[in-house]
Design a protein around this motif. Structure first.
Motif, PDB file in Angstrom:
ATOM      1  N   ASN A 191       0.318  32.296  68.077  1.00  0.00           N
ATOM      2  CA  ASN A 191      -0.338  31.209  68.797  1.00  0.00           C
ATOM      3  C   ASN A 191      -1.182  30.404  67.819  1.00  0.00           C
ATOM      4  N   THR A 192      -0.848  29.140  67.657  1.00  0.00           N
ATOM      5  CA  THR A 192      -1.553  28.302  66.693  1.00  0.00           C
ATOM      6  C   THR A 192      -2.579  27.392  67.356  1.00  0.00           C
ATOM      7  N   LYS A 193      -2.851  27.646  68.622  1.00  0.00           N
ATOM      8  CA  LYS A 193      -3.944  26.971  69.310  1.00  0.00           C
ATOM      9  C   LYS A 193      -4.548  27.965  70.296  1.00  0.00           C
ATOM     10  N   PRO A 194      -5.782  27.749  70.727  1.00  0.00           N
ATOM     11  CA  PRO A 194      -6.423  28.705  71.639  1.00  0.00           C
ATOM     12  C   PRO A 194      -5.634  28.882  72.931  1.00  0.00           C
ATOM     13  N   ILE A 195      -5.633  30.111  73.437  1.00  0.00           N
ATOM     14  CA  ILE A 195      -4.977  30.425  74.706  1.00  0.00           C
ATOM     15  C   ILE A 195      -5.983  31.108  75.617  1.00  0.00           C
ATOM     16  N   GLY A 196      -5.561  31.410  76.835  1.00  0.00           N
ATOM     17  CA  GLY A 196      -6.429  32.082  77.783  1.00  0.00           C
ATOM     18  C   GLY A 196      -6.667  33.541  77.416  1.00  0.00           C
ATOM     19  N   ARG A 197      -7.574  34.152  78.154  1.00  0.00           N
ATOM     20  CA  ARG A 197      -7.882  35.569  77.911  1.00  0.00           C
ATOM     21  C   ARG A 197      -6.640  36.433  78.078  1.00  0.00           C
ATOM     22  N   TYR A 198      -5.793  36.100  79.044  1.00  0.00           N
ATOM     23  CA  TYR A 198      -4.546  36.834  79.274  1.00  0.00           C
ATOM     24  C   TYR A 198      -3.367  35.890  79.071  1.00  0.00           C
ATOM     25  N   HIS A 199      -2.417  36.329  78.266  1.00  0.00           N
ATOM     26  CA  HIS A 199      -1.249  35.511  77.962  1.00  0.00           C
ATOM     27  C   HIS A 199      -0.084  35.996  78.822  1.00  0.00           C
ATOM     28  N   ALA A 222      -4.285  39.317  90.181  1.00  0.00           N
ATOM     29  CA  ALA A 222      -5.556  39.572  90.868  1.00  0.00           C
ATOM     30  C   ALA A 222      -6.329  40.685  90.172  1.00  0.00           C
ATOM     31  N   ASP A 223      -5.627  41.731  89.742  1.00  0.00           N
ATOM     32  CA  ASP A 223      -6.289  42.814  89.004  1.00  0.00           C
ATOM     33  C   ASP A 223      -6.860  42.303  87.686  1.00  0.00           C
ATOM     34  N   LEU A 224      -6.074  41.521  86.956  1.00  0.00           N
ATOM     35  CA  LEU A 224      -6.545  40.989  85.679  1.00  0.00           C
ATOM     36  C   LEU A 224      -7.773  40.109  85.878  1.00  0.00           C
ATOM     37  N   ARG A 225      -7.747  39.306  86.915  1.00  0.00           N
ATOM     38  CA  ARG A 225      -8.880  38.425  87.191  1.00  0.00           C
ATOM     39  C   ARG A 225     -10.145  39.234  87.488  1.00  0.00           C
ATOM     40  N   ALA A 226      -9.954  40.417  88.074  1.00  0.00           N
ATOM     41  CA  ALA A 226     -11.090  41.280  88.412  1.00  0.00           C
ATOM     42  C   ALA A 226     -11.507  42.176  87.246  1.00  0.00           C
ATOM     43  N   GLY A 227     -10.840  42.009  86.096  1.00  0.00           N
ATOM     44  CA  GLY A 227     -11.200  42.811  84.933  1.00  0.00           C
ATOM     45  C   GLY A 227     -10.492  44.142  84.853  1.00  0.00           C
ATOM     46  N   ARG A 228      -9.480  44.336  85.690  1.00  0.00           N
ATOM     47  CA  ARG A 228      -8.697  45.571  85.656  1.00  0.00           C
ATOM     48  C   ARG A 228      -7.330  45.278  85.044  1.00  0.00           C
ATOM     49  N   LYS A 229      -6.868  46.156  84.155  1.00  0.00           N
ATOM     50  CA  LYS A 229      -5.542  45.975  83.570  1.00  0.00           C
ATOM     51  C   LYS A 229      -4.693  47.183  83.929  1.00  0.00           C
ATOM     52  N   ASP A 276       8.303  41.232  90.876  1.00  0.00           N
ATOM     53  CA  ASP A 276       8.693  40.259  91.891  1.00  0.00           C
ATOM     54  C   ASP A 276       7.462  39.412  92.193  1.00  0.00           C
ATOM     55  N   GLY A 277       7.569  38.515  93.170  1.00  0.00           N
ATOM     56  CA  GLY A 277       6.443  37.638  93.465  1.00  0.00           C
ATOM     57  C   GLY A 277       5.179  38.372  93.870  1.00  0.00           C
ATOM     58  N   PRO A 278       5.228  39.230  94.906  1.00  0.00           N
ATOM     59  CA  PRO A 278       4.011  39.926  95.337  1.00  0.00           C
ATOM     60  C   PRO A 278       3.401  40.819  94.261  1.00  0.00           C
ATOM     61  N   ARG A 279       4.243  41.531  93.503  1.00  0.00           N
ATOM     62  CA  ARG A 279       3.693  42.392  92.451  1.00  0.00           C
ATOM     63  C   ARG A 279       3.049  41.561  91.345  1.00  0.00           C
ATOM     64  N   THR A 280       3.609  40.392  91.085  1.00  0.00           N
ATOM     65  CA  THR A 280       3.019  39.506  90.078  1.00  0.00           C
ATOM     66  C   THR A 280       1.655  39.008  90.530  1.00  0.00           C
TER      67      THR A 280
END
Length: 213
Positions: free
Chosen positions: A90-98, A174-181, A165-169
């Motif tokens: 990545n040659t430019k800044p990206i978000g916390r999660y790619h 939502a987990d990533l947004r809440a700080g859970r991976k 799939d869509g729901p699992r994605t």
């Protein structure tokens, strides 16, 4: 080819931290002194991981490329060429999660369009290559990730989330947004690339004859 080259705003300097310096020592041990330029890709990864660890955005500034060129005794343009050619740099800044969605044939046939749409819905991103307004997510379209048996694949940073799939994605984001991976790997009831629910063949073990060793 990575068509998004370096942004106009760059840090004035870059210095590898102690963790990265230790990693660089181990990398350079693998190459003869006269062939140390072969370490350019591993060192670019070291720089990218450090930026992600320190700033929350895993990318490679020009100052880091210049440092790598100096260490490997390469012309800086040679390092720029490598960094700009491979899409994993990545040659430019990206978000916390790619968020990297594989859209090649096996993943597409298995539903990558639904994964892409779920990424857009959950992040507010409209197009590939964009970063969400909150700076948490960057969405990228990628070519085959080599895990076709578990398609479709969503790669988050360096981790594969499989059988998506869509729901699992949406749940993952939502987990990533809440700080859970969540744990990476298959998201259905299977081990690695075995069939869902367990293996379907070779279920019986034949009895050995008495004289068989």
């Amino acid at each position: 080819m990575n068509t998004t080259w370096a942004p106009a705003e760059q840090p004035d300097s870059f210095a590898f931290d102690d963790e990265s310096e230790a990693e660089i020592v181990n990398v350079l041990k693998k190459y003869p002194e006269e062939r140390k330029a072969s370490a350019v890709m591993p060192l670019l990864y070291v720089a990218q991981r450090q930026m992600g660890r320190v700033t929350g955005s895993a990318w490679i500034p020009l100052a880091a490329m210049d440092d790598i060129a100096r260490r490997l005794e390469m012309a800086p343009i040679r390092v720029y060429e490598v960094a700009s050619f491979y899409t994993m740099f990545n040659t430019k800044p990206i978000g916390r999660y790619h968020l990297q969605v594989c859209t090649t044939t096996p993943c597409w046939l298995r539903g990558s369009d639904a994964v892409t749409e779920a990424c857009r819905k959950a992040t507010g991103i409209h197009h590939f290559g964009e970063t969400s307004a909150d700076g948490l997510f960057t969405l990228t379209e990628v070519e085959c990730l080599g895990a076709c048996a578990n398609a479709p694949i969503l790669q988050v940073d360096d981790d594969y989330y499989e059988d998506m799939d869509g729901p699992r994605t949406e749940a993952l984001i939502a987990d990533l947004r809440a700080g859970r991976k969540p744990e990476a790997g298959p998201t259905i009831n299977r081990m690695c690339s075995a069939p869902e629910g367990g293996r379907k063949t070779l279920l019986e073990t034949s009895a050995s004859s008495p004289d068989q060793k």
